[in-house]
Scaffold this motif. Structure first.
Motif, short mmCIF file in Angstrom:
data_model
loop_
_atom_site.label_atom_id
_atom_site.label_comp_id
_atom_site.label_asym_id
_atom_site.label_seq_id
_atom_site.Cartn_x
_atom_site.Cartn_y
_atom_site.Cartn_z
N PHE A 59 126.93 49.24 79.98
CA PHE A 59 124.66 48.64 80.42
C PHE A 59 124.08 49.38 79.39
O PHE A 59 125.06 50.97 79.05
CB PHE A 59 124.96 48.10 81.66
CG PHE A 59 125.73 49.60 82.50
CD1 PHE A 59 124.71 50.78 82.40
CD2 PHE A 59 126.43 49.98 83.21
CE1 PHE A 59 124.52 52.25 82.92
CE2 PHE A 59 126.96 51.13 83.71
CZ PHE A 59 126.36 51.81 83.93
N TRP B 166 124.41 51.98 74.86
CA TRP B 166 125.14 51.54 75.95
C TRP B 166 126.60 52.58 76.73
O TRP B 166 126.91 53.42 75.41
CB TRP B 166 125.94 50.17 75.46
CG TRP B 166 124.63 49.33 75.29
CD1 TRP B 166 123.83 49.00 74.34
CD2 TRP B 166 124.95 48.24 75.96
NE1 TRP B 166 123.19 47.81 74.92
CE2 TRP B 166 123.83 47.06 75.67
CE3 TRP B 166 125.80 47.06 76.98
CZ2 TRP B 166 123.36 45.77 76.16
CZ3 TRP B 166 125.98 46.20 77.45
CH2 TRP B 166 124.09 45.31 77.29
N SER C 223 118.54 51.50 81.80
CA SER C 223 117.18 50.57 81.53
C SER C 223 116.52 50.01 82.52
O SER C 223 117.05 48.86 82.87
CB SER C 223 118.18 49.62 80.37
OG SER C 223 119.59 48.99 81.55
#
Length: 145
Positions: free
Chosen positions: A53, A48, A57
């Protein structure tokens, strides 16, 4: 010595600026691809970014196929090396660098989509504007007969 300085000074500032934009982009988005791929293969998940986030991804990410996704990250890294080479050619004032810096954008755009990268399209726009501004003063490579 003066000849080297004259050719150094002949490089348009817009070409130098485009090269810097290319290198910042490649360093910010291309360099992390390899450590992220390694992390994915070891941990089985994406790291992350500052807890906000998971990195890279986008729609290509598939938890069931980490090897394939790691290979895609590796391919993106290779594209970033090519783009960086174009930046080096631009820094030196060559039209080939401008062509490379712009011609790779459609390929890069595939990765931007696949990894859900929102910032690189803006940097590409800046790159194109700078290349257009520098184009008339960029040097062509002369081929010896």
């Amino acid at each position: 010595m003066q000849g080297a300085q004259a050719s150094h000074q002949a490089v348009p500032p817009a070409a130098r600026a485009a090269a810097v934009v290319v290198w910042i982009y490649a360093a910010g988005f291309g360099l992390p691809a390899i450590p992220v791929a390694i992390y994915l293969l070891r941990a089985g998940r994406l790291p992350w970014l500052f807890g906000l986030f998971p990195m890279y991804s986008g729609p290509w990410y598939d938890i069931e196929q980490p090897e394939r996704f790691a290979a895609q990250l590796g391919a993106f890294f290779v594209v970033m090396l090519i783009v960086s080479w174009g930046g080096w050619l631009l820094w030196r004032g060559w039209r080939a660098g401008a062509v490379l810096a712009v011609a790779t954008i459609p390929l890069e755009a595939l990765f931007w989509y696949g990894f859900a990268l929102p910032i690189p399209p803006l940097l590409a726009l800046v790159r194109v504007v700078l290349v257009i501004a520098a184009w008339p003063r960029l040097r062509r490579r002369r081929i010896a007969a």
